[in-house]
Design a protein around this motif. Sequence first.
Motif, mmCIF file in Angstrom:
data_model
loop_
_atom_site.group_PDB
_atom_site.id
_atom_site.type_symbol
_atom_site.label_atom_id
_atom_site.label_comp_id
_atom_site.label_asym_id
_atom_site.label_seq_id
_atom_site.Cartn_x
_atom_site.Cartn_y
_atom_site.Cartn_z
ATOM 1 N N VAL A 8 51.629 35.599 30.841
ATOM 2 C CA VAL A 8 52.102 36.098 29.547
ATOM 3 C C VAL A 8 51.182 37.108 28.865
ATOM 4 O O VAL A 8 51.611 37.794 27.944
ATOM 5 C CB VAL A 8 52.362 34.924 28.573
ATOM 6 N N ALA A 9 49.947 37.221 29.306
ATOM 7 C CA ALA A 9 48.966 38.042 28.585
ATOM 8 C C ALA A 9 48.637 39.334 29.326
ATOM 9 O O ALA A 9 48.766 39.424 30.543
ATOM 10 C CB ALA A 9 47.691 37.242 28.374
ATOM 11 N N ASP A 10 48.184 40.318 28.562
ATOM 12 C CA ASP A 10 47.658 41.559 29.137
ATOM 13 C C ASP A 10 46.146 41.470 29.315
ATOM 14 O O ASP A 10 45.588 42.121 30.186
ATOM 15 C CB ASP A 10 47.969 42.750 28.234
ATOM 16 N N ARG A 11 45.511 40.693 28.425
ATOM 17 C CA ARG A 11 44.068 40.476 28.488
ATOM 18 C C ARG A 11 43.810 38.986 28.348
ATOM 19 O O ARG A 11 44.534 38.276 27.675
ATOM 20 C CB ARG A 11 43.341 41.243 27.378
ATOM 21 N N ILE A 12 42.702 38.537 28.977
ATOM 22 C CA ILE A 12 42.356 37.117 28.982
ATOM 23 C C ILE A 12 40.960 36.951 28.383
ATOM 24 O O ILE A 12 40.019 37.617 28.807
ATOM 25 C CB ILE A 12 42.328 36.551 30.430
ATOM 26 N N TYR A 56 31.413 30.324 22.950
ATOM 27 C CA TYR A 56 31.288 31.771 22.769
ATOM 28 C C TYR A 56 32.275 32.503 23.666
ATOM 29 O O TYR A 56 32.456 32.137 24.833
ATOM 30 C CB TYR A 56 29.871 32.253 23.135
ATOM 31 N N VAL A 57 32.891 33.542 23.122
ATOM 32 C CA VAL A 57 33.665 34.441 23.970
ATOM 33 C C VAL A 57 32.645 35.197 24.807
ATOM 34 O O VAL A 57 31.761 35.858 24.272
ATOM 35 C CB VAL A 57 34.496 35.437 23.133
ATOM 36 N N ILE A 58 32.744 35.087 26.120
ATOM 37 C CA ILE A 58 31.786 35.793 26.973
ATOM 38 C C ILE A 58 32.419 36.984 27.682
ATOM 39 O O ILE A 58 31.708 37.858 28.158
ATOM 40 C CB ILE A 58 31.098 34.846 27.975
ATOM 41 N N GLU A 59 33.748 37.004 27.745
ATOM 42 C CA GLU A 59 34.418 38.169 28.327
ATOM 43 C C GLU A 59 35.869 38.198 27.892
ATOM 44 O O GLU A 59 36.512 37.162 27.780
ATOM 45 C CB GLU A 59 34.349 38.144 29.857
ATOM 46 N N ILE A 60 36.353 39.399 27.644
ATOM 47 C CA ILE A 60 37.780 39.653 27.495
ATOM 48 C C ILE A 60 38.112 40.641 28.600
ATOM 49 O O ILE A 60 37.630 41.775 28.596
ATOM 50 C CB ILE A 60 38.138 40.204 26.112
ATOM 51 N N ALA A 61 38.858 40.167 29.576
ATOM 52 C CA ALA A 61 39.160 40.947 30.781
ATOM 53 C C ALA A 61 40.635 41.322 30.812
ATOM 54 O O ALA A 61 41.476 40.664 30.192
ATOM 55 C CB ALA A 61 38.804 40.133 32.020
ATOM 56 N N LEU A 62 40.924 42.344 31.550
ATOM 57 C CA LEU A 62 42.306 42.741 31.769
ATOM 58 C C LEU A 62 42.959 41.788 32.760
ATOM 59 O O LEU A 62 42.297 41.268 33.666
ATOM 60 C CB LEU A 62 42.371 44.170 32.326
ATOM 61 N N LYS A 63 44.241 41.587 32.600
ATOM 62 C CA LYS A 63 44.996 40.734 33.519
ATOM 63 C C LYS A 63 44.774 41.171 34.964
ATOM 64 O O LYS A 63 44.582 40.355 35.846
ATOM 65 C CB LYS A 63 46.474 40.814 33.143
ATOM 66 N N ASP A 102 42.249 42.401 36.336
ATOM 67 C CA ASP A 102 40.909 42.088 36.843
ATOM 68 C C ASP A 102 40.879 40.769 37.610
ATOM 69 O O ASP A 102 39.992 40.541 38.428
ATOM 70 C CB ASP A 102 39.891 42.042 35.708
ATOM 71 N N PHE A 103 41.861 39.912 37.346
ATOM 72 C CA PHE A 103 41.960 38.618 38.021
ATOM 73 C C PHE A 103 42.794 38.769 39.288
ATOM 74 O O PHE A 103 43.866 38.197 39.431
ATOM 75 C CB PHE A 103 42.577 37.567 37.087
ATOM 76 N N GLY A 142 37.964 39.514 42.599
ATOM 77 C CA GLY A 142 37.445 39.464 41.235
ATOM 78 C C GLY A 142 36.356 40.479 40.963
ATOM 79 O O GLY A 142 35.615 40.354 39.988
ATOM 80 N N GLU A 143 36.265 41.521 41.778
ATOM 81 C CA GLU A 143 35.186 42.502 41.636
ATOM 82 C C GLU A 143 35.216 43.244 40.303
ATOM 83 O O GLU A 143 34.194 43.788 39.892
ATOM 84 C CB GLU A 143 35.190 43.504 42.803
ATOM 85 N N ASN A 144 36.352 43.268 39.615
ATOM 86 C CA ASN A 144 36.431 43.962 38.331
ATOM 87 C C ASN A 144 36.093 43.065 37.144
ATOM 88 O O ASN A 144 36.057 43.537 36.009
ATOM 89 C CB ASN A 144 37.816 44.589 38.150
ATOM 90 N N LEU A 145 35.864 41.784 37.394
ATOM 91 C CA LEU A 145 35.396 40.900 36.334
ATOM 92 C C LEU A 145 33.922 41.191 36.111
ATOM 93 O O LEU A 145 33.193 41.519 37.042
ATOM 94 C CB LEU A 145 35.614 39.438 36.735
ATOM 95 N N LEU A 146 33.460 41.096 34.874
ATOM 96 C CA LEU A 146 32.108 41.527 34.544
ATOM 97 C C LEU A 146 31.095 40.398 34.420
ATOM 98 O O LEU A 146 30.015 40.466 34.990
ATOM 99 C CB LEU A 146 32.132 42.344 33.248
ATOM 100 N N HIS A 147 31.399 39.376 33.656
ATOM 101 C CA HIS A 147 30.429 38.314 33.390
ATOM 102 C C HIS A 147 30.326 37.376 34.597
ATOM 103 O O HIS A 147 31.335 37.032 35.213
ATOM 104 C CB HIS A 147 30.831 37.524 32.141
ATOM 105 N N PRO A 148 29.117 36.947 34.948
ATOM 106 C CA PRO A 148 28.964 36.053 36.099
ATOM 107 C C PRO A 148 29.720 34.725 35.950
ATOM 108 O O PRO A 148 30.181 34.172 36.945
ATOM 109 C CB PRO A 148 27.458 35.825 36.208
ATOM 110 N N TYR A 149 29.889 34.230 34.723
ATOM 111 C CA TYR A 149 30.662 32.998 34.546
ATOM 112 C C TYR A 149 32.136 33.241 34.840
ATOM 113 O O TYR A 149 32.789 32.427 35.494
ATOM 114 C CB TYR A 149 30.497 32.417 33.142
ATOM 115 N N THR A 150 32.674 34.359 34.373
ATOM 116 C CA THR A 150 34.080 34.670 34.635
ATOM 117 C C THR A 150 34.306 34.799 36.140
ATOM 118 O O THR A 150 35.302 34.303 36.668
ATOM 119 C CB THR A 150 34.496 35.972 33.923
ATOM 120 N N LYS A 151 33.378 35.451 36.828
ATOM 121 C CA LYS A 151 33.481 35.580 38.287
ATOM 122 C C LYS A 151 33.444 34.204 38.952
ATOM 123 O O LYS A 151 34.227 33.922 39.861
ATOM 124 C CB LYS A 151 32.349 36.458 38.821
ATOM 125 N N ALA A 152 32.539 33.338 38.504
ATOM 126 C CA ALA A 152 32.426 31.988 39.070
ATOM 127 C C ALA A 152 33.687 31.174 38.796
ATOM 128 O O ALA A 152 34.168 30.444 39.668
ATOM 129 C CB ALA A 152 31.194 31.281 38.508
#
Length: 111
Positions: free
Chosen positions: A8-12, A19-26, A28-29, A33-43
């Motif tokens: 349903v979302a364009d950004r996650i 804490y919000v650590i990343e707002i990524a584009l849909k 990017d998932f 996951g190479e377009n995800l930025l934060h190491p937690y989001t990648k994990a």
Amino acid sequence: DIHAALEVADRIGIFYSGYVIEIALKEDFSGDGENLLHPYTKALYKALPANGFELTKGHQPLHGEIPTGCPYYDRCDMRFDRCKDERPELIDLGKKKVRCFKYEGGIEDGT
């Protein structure tokens, strides 16, 4: 629930220890996951069953254990010395945002 958000979302928005650590584009998932930025989001993405179910050791700090610096400091594989005592601000990168010193100069600094 990442799967529901992707429907349903364009950004996650990804949160860690309150804490919000990343707002990524849909988009990017996808892939590895190479377009995800934060190491937690990648994990988090790699921990999904469809992506290999790779788990990261440790856990989010409890309320009274959140460090003064970056809340992901103890688990981060790309941390800087300053991350231990200084909490990064949420950096605006246009359609994306990330809370990480690696991207202070913009997204080209993080590639």
